[in-house]
Design an enzyme around this catalytic site. Sequence first.
Site, short mmCIF file in Angstrom:
data_model
loop_
_atom_site.label_atom_id
_atom_site.label_comp_id
_atom_site.label_asym_id
_atom_site.label_seq_id
_atom_site.Cartn_x
_atom_site.Cartn_y
_atom_site.Cartn_z
N LEU A 127 62.61 90.02 -2.15
CA LEU A 127 62.36 89.28 -3.47
C LEU A 127 63.21 90.24 -4.63
CD1 LEU A 127 58.39 89.35 -3.66
CD2 LEU A 127 59.85 87.35 -3.96
N ASP A 128 63.92 89.27 -5.44
CA ASP A 128 64.74 89.99 -6.40
C ASP A 128 63.72 91.12 -7.15
OD1 ASP A 128 64.13 88.56 -9.04
OD2 ASP A 128 64.89 86.86 -7.90
N ALA A 129 64.61 91.91 -7.93
CA ALA A 129 63.92 92.93 -8.67
C ALA A 129 62.91 92.06 -9.83
CB ALA A 129 64.95 93.73 -9.33
N ASN A 130 63.35 90.87 -10.28
CA ASN A 130 62.59 90.40 -11.34
C ASN A 130 61.45 89.54 -10.98
OD1 ASN A 130 64.16 91.53 -13.40
ND2 ASN A 130 65.55 89.89 -13.38
#
Length: 243
Positions: free
Chosen positions: A107-110
Amino acid sequence: MATERLQKLIANAGLCSRRQAEQLLDQGLVQVNGAVAQLGDRADPERDRITVRGEPLAARPQPLLLLLNKPVGVVCSCHDPEGRTTVLDLLPAELRHGSGLHPVGRLDANSRGALLLSNQGEVTLRLTHPRYGHRKTYRVWVKGQPEDRVLERWAAGVPLDGQASQPVGLVLIQRRPQATEIELRMGEGRNRQIRRTAEALGHPVLDLQRLAIGPLQLGALPEGRWRRLDRQEWQLLNPTPPP
């Protein structure tokens, strides 16, 4: 014991995924009996001395599979050269060190929500490879009010990087003056696919939360917390259950 490919042995030891193990081999960071190993080499862990980055390859750890509710700002990595908080930093010390746990997929950081952590390479393969059919469910807020025809395009699959995308299960949840909430159910997971698709359609993502991985629901697990999966949940996800 018969010889096995090194990337499989490294993944089974819980050091990383099989794909990451192949990268370690390509980088010359794996040795067998003192000689640098190549991708495709095989070894017997009971007879051969295998090292990764100069450290002996540990015995296969006790199988672990955890569900984590990842917060925004936390990166899906075991180590971050920029010093950002990683998903392993959310675990107690006894699981952060020596357990071989690594993120299953990304999952991307955002983005936030359901993320699995495992120390079994075969489990990682089964949970990330499309042939095993583990569809993921997301709740997404996008900017503005996309018209029905735009949502239909999204559901049909928006090409990215000149390649077709698979159809997406899309349900409109609600429209507000400045934002729209939708639910997506997807069988593929290219890099930042949801965000890139939303951007291409003119409605950037404001918030992205993963609610489920296959049949496994995030449920009421608080953000930043984790729990072990039980034997029944292992079986739901199809990997070989722990002993």
